[in-house]
Design an enzyme around this catalytic site. Structure first.
Site, PDB file in Angstrom:
ATOM      1  NE  ARG A  46      -6.681  -5.740  31.790  1.00  0.00           N
ATOM      2  CZ  ARG A  46      -7.817  -5.401  32.382  1.00  0.00           C
ATOM      3  NH1 ARG A  46      -8.319  -6.133  33.349  1.00  0.00           N
ATOM      4  NH2 ARG A  46      -8.467  -4.307  32.010  1.00  0.00           N
ATOM      5  CG  HIS A  48     -10.539  -9.269  31.165  1.00  0.00           C
ATOM      6  ND1 HIS A  48      -9.732  -9.856  32.116  1.00  0.00           N
ATOM      7  CD2 HIS A  48     -11.356 -10.254  30.708  1.00  0.00           C
ATOM      8  CE1 HIS A  48     -10.065 -11.142  32.242  1.00  0.00           C
ATOM      9  NE2 HIS A  48     -11.038 -11.400  31.403  1.00  0.00           N
ATOM     10  CE1 TYR A  99     -10.938  -1.884  33.643  1.00  0.00           C
ATOM     11  CE2 TYR A  99     -12.932  -2.333  32.390  1.00  0.00           C
ATOM     12  CZ  TYR A  99     -11.606  -2.598  32.659  1.00  0.00           C
ATOM     13  OH  TYR A  99     -10.945  -3.562  31.943  1.00  0.00           O
TER      14      TYR A  99
HETATM   15  C1  LIG Z   1     -14.836 -18.964  38.597  1.00  0.00           C
HETATM   16  C2  LIG Z   1     -14.787 -17.873  37.594  1.00  0.00           C
HETATM   17  N1  LIG Z   1     -15.507 -16.761  37.779  1.00  0.00           N
HETATM   18  C3  LIG Z   1     -15.496 -15.770  36.877  1.00  0.00           C
HETATM   19  C4  LIG Z   1     -14.745 -15.857  35.753  1.00  0.00           C
HETATM   20  C5  LIG Z   1     -14.762 -14.728  34.720  1.00  0.00           C
HETATM   21  N2  LIG Z   1     -13.453 -14.062  34.711  1.00  0.00           N
HETATM   22  C6  LIG Z   1     -12.508 -14.401  33.831  1.00  0.00           C
HETATM   23  S1  LIG Z   1     -11.073 -13.604  34.117  1.00  0.00           S
HETATM   24  C7  LIG Z   1     -11.739 -12.744  35.409  1.00  0.00           C
HETATM   25  C8  LIG Z   1     -10.899 -11.772  36.155  1.00  0.00           C
HETATM   26  C9  LIG Z   1      -9.629 -12.383  36.633  1.00  0.00           C
HETATM   27  O1  LIG Z   1      -8.876 -11.430  37.307  1.00  0.00           O
HETATM   28  P1  LIG Z   1      -7.445 -11.788  37.868  1.00  0.00           P
HETATM   29  O2  LIG Z   1      -7.512 -13.013  38.673  1.00  0.00           O
HETATM   30  O3  LIG Z   1      -6.902 -10.591  38.532  1.00  0.00           O
HETATM   31  O4  LIG Z   1      -6.605 -12.158  36.554  1.00  0.00           O
HETATM   32  P2  LIG Z   1      -6.262 -11.198  35.327  1.00  0.00           P
HETATM   33  O5  LIG Z   1      -7.314 -11.420  34.291  1.00  0.00           O
HETATM   34  O6  LIG Z   1      -6.221  -9.815  35.838  1.00  0.00           O
HETATM   35  O7  LIG Z   1      -4.942 -11.658  34.861  1.00  0.00           O
HETATM   36  C10 LIG Z   1     -13.068 -13.094  35.602  1.00  0.00           C
HETATM   37  C11 LIG Z   1     -13.931 -12.515  36.616  1.00  0.00           C
HETATM   38  C12 LIG Z   1     -14.007 -17.034  35.585  1.00  0.00           C
HETATM   39  N3  LIG Z   1     -13.239 -17.229  34.499  1.00  0.00           N
HETATM   40  N4  LIG Z   1     -14.039 -18.004  36.501  1.00  0.00           N
END
Ligand SMILES: Cc1ncc(C[n+]2csc(CCOP(=O)(O)OP(=O)(O)O)c2C)c(N)n1
Ligand SMILES: Cc1ncc(C[n+]2csc(CCOP(=O)(O)OP(=O)(O)O)c2C)c(N)n1
Ligand SMILES: [Mg+2]
Ligand SMILES: [Mg+2]
Lengths: 327, 330, 327, 330
Positions: free
Chosen positions: D248, D252, D261
């Protein structure tokens, strides 16, 4: 007394309880190194280490469920749901498990967990970062649901929740986090879970509400005061189980009741408040029990036009109060 | 004489005899429950039959003074090994006030007894999996060296809570033993309609833990697998997934008619591998059990079961109003 | 007209809709070969084959979620939750997804799924096979919740639910399955979702309820009639969103209202019913709005003593009615 | 000249150039969103940067006229390939009434457009996984031959819905492609704290499906893996789990400060593998792209992005009261 923000009261309460009791620990998504997406756990990772401030895998049912296991063992977990909207995958653990552990084991086991989550709108959070979710849980005996409005209440109630021997859902209004500031003693104190609080004494009309709407009500009450209308404001603080006595007393006092929630209207917390009043002090009333709430749509949209229309705000509260006063 | 397989596992003759006795007691309690149900005395039974070997083999491999267990509803053999008594199980069957699991609040099979570290369970399947992980996490935080043992069916391994709990344990290297009692059916649904993998243990690699599949009709094989898992856990090497393969010898529960979805032939076939018979034969072939001893054992067990039944049948129900108690701490 | 049982009405409605529309299919645990643990889908596997009567893996979130996907594509899934108590793992799919699909896509997508589940107690089901779960969902715009009381209503409303272009939760009282029988036309008919139904006309007091309690109310009303007390009984049928007009009309008619649910009291469906009345026709009332419900404990216990104490029954209903009539 | 790797995949020079163009358009739209956010014009951005190669490589391997896609919030490259336009994405960024995804109701990144078979998505992660399975099931029931493609992050692969959905697809042999865009972080949480397995694709065996891990910075590797998965699906051989590994490149989201971090060194290191650079170089080395063409391409894209931005900025919001619409069918 120092003036601190709503979110600092959250952090302070957690920090002090972690210092006081080694069984208290925090788990959730991004609560560690990052200190939480809202910074509610800021500095705790540095102070207490990664063993007590745990960045968990992205899985809410496990966050709740692992917390529940630890609580049954005798720890004092504080689980964070990153947004209240994302508590849904954990509903089974909360309703089938946490709420029923003491009861189903005939008091042999208990489950002293706190589940914290930021809720509420007005922050361009759109459908899934703005919801009020308390009504989903506010029909489950075994749970307690706390939704404080002021930094003072946050600190005292969060400490009480952490020390409570039963599961507590602790919902924090995310717009209040930095918007609302207030005096908070440096000392250790707890406030009673299950007790509503009169935030303003008044004689003409009664407003019963909780969370951010308490502030809208107090602002509007101030305006009405200059027109000679005296508003009594009761802050529920604990929305489940409700403080029936305080509700009845507040309603009977003025005979005119306005109930307010930011949540959608049908099936909300204020429906139960209304039912308590209609059941217990109907003949003290001089007006229908009025409700002000969000419209019955799935959740508030992102576009500012629609978000604004959805949200309860001081103007809407004032208008409703005046209408009731004139009734 | 057949090969003595228990010595190399460090199990004495007395130990394996004790194991057999608990298996037999489990079976006899279960059979009694069915009789009571069919004669209208208790409303519900859910059985351990066919899984006693896996349950007892596993439970004997644990530290009964320190480890925590989160059994699922069929685990009569596990809870008996961990100190619950026949009388207590009967009190639960009859839903009487003295039932230590729930005071008659829950159906039988919903085990819980704090003094024996049997963690209270519910009906929705697999919710206990994250709990097991949480208890292990707590133990690790407190520097304890117990392991946590939890069980579930193969159908239940498809629930999200299995996945989330196992992953959490893997990431945090927690001493949890996840044991899947694969009995080939989830109520009426056969394993081919539940899982597309060959073995439930194939899932372990996805959580960075070892996975093993063993014969669930062989208490010694299960003992070995669980002992290794417990040792790993105590050494700080994290969780293990153990799958025990056997067969559900009864209908799913007293409410089920299994003949609507499987044949009596299939059941009869499975009964030839019943561990109560095969492990009994093993003990006899090793000169540990003989007909006299067996008769004595059976008599003792029937006496225990009879006394437990009588006691429980005559014990009082909880008072109606007592249902208002223990919603919250007083 | 043939007299059939409540559960046969369920099966008939599903069968007829599957015959009528090839897009209708059933999925759930044990719904196929076994025909469901209560036999609600009995014979369908034989008639329509395993492709349209799908025995799924044991995973409620997938049952709901796969159904939702199929519904978005254009199918008409009927998902069964084996017991209402086991809907909890599917809450995220139901609340975050099904309820919000039309809204969040600005009407581009829709989600015509029916989720059926047996609920309710009095069958020695203990804590986890007896619950009423409607209050958990009865605050989520986008959902409709139907809880019929008679075989006639079951058939007409289940057909309507299957043809509805929005998600419907269809809760069937498991004790009613074989206990309640009634006349059901052989013809195809649908009843309107969202409309309450007057099950008995009366003048002195109004009872508003739903599900099995409708029958308790009708039985008690019969008894009161012989003492000259005339009871009006409104069956909500759809508990979310509520039929406000019918509620207001029924309450205003007699001015004395008894609300009944088998669910625990605080935060239940009847709380909202009470709030609607207190908001809209308060001055038509001659008595406080009375509520009869289960006690606020996590769920009903297994032991017959405690289960009986928990359950609403005709005697409790009669007692409450008489008390209200004498008010 | 380096080896020509696209020919053997059946990809013409035009095709790979088109792929690159979509990657570049994705990047430029995303960069513009950040500018708009930082200048206070839009409240939120969540980025595709670093994942364009995986997204575009995958989407090109699908049948854009028939297949269904359930993208997650970073999938700008996927939805552009499937027919959403820059203007439509900008309308979503500005939350304007004309936004085809949601009419301004949802945050950007919550894609949905029925005419292009882009299935409406939400914020709670991984809920789309069972939906993808349901759509595939529906297609199978109706005898269609489309495949269904869904994506999610590696952190999100820990949700129960991933497990339950994948298992359902495995048991029913449904033509679903599960693509995990592993970008090493879930907000602040690095992959080691999310998963204990080596590769997310290690989970595939537990669902009886093949799992492959490919370089997410290589659109051709991703194309190949997804093409094979799609072919398998269309042949009735069931689902596949594809993991694309990249990084990434941005925080975020616009609300995140990644320097709390991770280090800028780590990010800089990852940027050396940025597919926008490396795939551009590949095309140049193969004589498909040159500086002139690149400039022309960039100019075209910037024109598109500018026009889209202007249009969206000036477009009206939905009327306030319109929020009352579409709760239920009218
Ligand atoms: C059920 C749920 N819990 C928490 C969140 C908050 N949240 C949004 S994106 C994210 C991290 C996602 O990480 P990853 O699956 O690795 O995808 P990336 O963003 O790295 O593409 C979190 C914790 C959410 N959207 N849905
Ligand atoms: C969440 C949930 N869904 C459904 C049920 C109903 N149910 C009870 S046992 C069972 C089958 C379990 O099968 P398996 O996991 O293989 O265990 P077994 O009974 O075969 O030992 C089902 C569907 C339940 N208890 N919990
Ligand atoms: Mg099984
Ligand atoms: Mg990631």
């Amino acid at each position: 007394m120092p003036v601190i923000s709503y979110i600092d009261a959250v952090t302070t309460a957690i920090r002090e309880e972690m210092e006081r009791d080694s069984r208290v620990f925090v788990l959730g998504e991004d609560v560690g190194k990052k200190g939480g997406v809202f910074k509610a756990t800021n500095g705790l990772y540095e102070q207490f280490g990664e063993e007590r401030v745990i960045d968990t895998p992205l899985a809410e049912s496990a966050i709740a469920g692992v917390g529940i296991g630890a609580a049954m063992y005798g720890m004092r977990p504080i689980a964070e749901m990153q947004f209240a909207d994302f508590i849904m995958p954990a509903v089974n653990q909360i309703i089938s498990e946490a709420a029923k552990i003491r009861y189903r084991s005939n008091n042999d086991w208990d489950c002293p967990i706190v589940i914290r989550a930021p809720y509420g709108g007005g922050v361009h959070g759109a459908l899934y970062h703005s919801q009020s979710v308390e009504a989903i849980f506010a029909n489950q005996p075994g749970l307690k649901i706390v939704m404080p409005s002021t930094p003072y209440d946050v600190k005292g109630l969060l400490k009480a929740a952490i020390r409570d021997n039963d599961p507590v859902l602790f919902f924090e209004h995310k717009r209040a986090y930095r918007l609302i500031k207030g005096e908070v003693p440096n000392d250790d104190y707890v406030l009673p879970i299950g007790k509503a609080d009169v935030k303003r004494q008044g004689e003409d009309i009664t407003v019963i509400t909780y969370g951010l709407c308490v502030h809208f009500a107090l602002q509007a009450a101030e305006k009405l005061a200059s027109d000679g209308i005296s508003v009594h404001v009761l802050d529920l603080r604990t929305v489940y189980p409700l403080d029936k006595e305080a509700i009845i007393e507040a309603a009977a006092k003025t005979g005119k009741v306005l109930l307010i929630t930011e949540d959608t209207k049908e099936g909300s917390i204020i429906s139960e408040v209304s039912a308590i009043i209609a059941e217990n002090c109907l003949f003290d009333l001089d007006a229908p029990i009025m409700r002000l709430a969000g419209p019955d749509v799935p959740a508030m949209p992102y576009a500012p036009t629609m978000e604004k229309y959805f949200m309860v705000n001081p103007d809407k509260v004032e208008k409703a109060m005046r209408e009731l006063a004139e009734y | 004489m057949v090969e003595n397989r228990h010595k190399e596992l460090g199990l004495s003759d007395e130990k394996v005899l004790e194991m057999y006795k608990v298996m037999l007691l489990s079976r006899r309690i279960d059979e009694r429950m069915w009789l009571l149900n069919r004669s209208g005395k208790i409303p519900f039974v859910v059985s351990c039959q066919g899984q006693e070997a896996a349950q007892v083999g596993a439970a004997f491999a644990l530290d009964r003074e320190n480890d925590y267990i989160l059994p699922y509803y069929r685990d009569v053999g596990v809870v008996l090994t961990f100190g619950m008594t026949a009388k207590e199980l009967m009190l639960s069957g009859f839903a009487k006030a003295e039932d230590p699991n729930s005071g008659g609040r829950q159906m039988p099979g919903h085990f819980g007894q704090k003094k024996n570290r049997i963690v209270t369970g519910s009906s929705p399947v697999t919710t206990q999996v994250p709990h097991a992980v949480g208890i292990a996490l707590a133990g690790k935080m407190e520097g304890k060296d117990f392991v946590t043992f939890t069980t579930f069916g193969e159908g239940s391994s498809n629930q999200g809570d299995f996945h989330e709990g196992a992953n959490f344990a893997g990431v945090h290297k927690l001493p949890v033993i996840f044991m899947c009692e694969n009995n080939k059916y989830a109520i009426s649904v056969p394993i081919e309609k539940q899982l597309a993998c060959e073995n439930v243990s194939d899932r372990a690699i996805g959580y960075g833990m070892p996975g093993v599949t063993v014969d669930g009709n062989d208490p010694l094989a299960v003992y070995r697998a669980v002992k290794e898992a417990a040792d790993r856990g105590r050494r700080g090497e994290g969780p293990t997934l153990v799958e025990t393969v056997s067969y559900r010898l009864t209908p799913h529960s007293s409410d089920d008619d299994d003949m609507s979805y499987r044949t009596s032939d299939e059941v009869a076939q499975a009964k030839t591998k019943d561990a109560i018979i095969t492990f009994g034969a093993y003990l006899k072939e090793n000169g540990i059990l003989n007909d006299d001893l067996e008769k004595q054992m059976n008599d003792d067990i029937m006496k225990t079961v009879n006394e437990a039944t009588d006691y429980a049948e005559n014990a009082p129900y909880a008072k109606a109003e007592s249902l208002l108690e223990y919603v919250y701490e007083k």
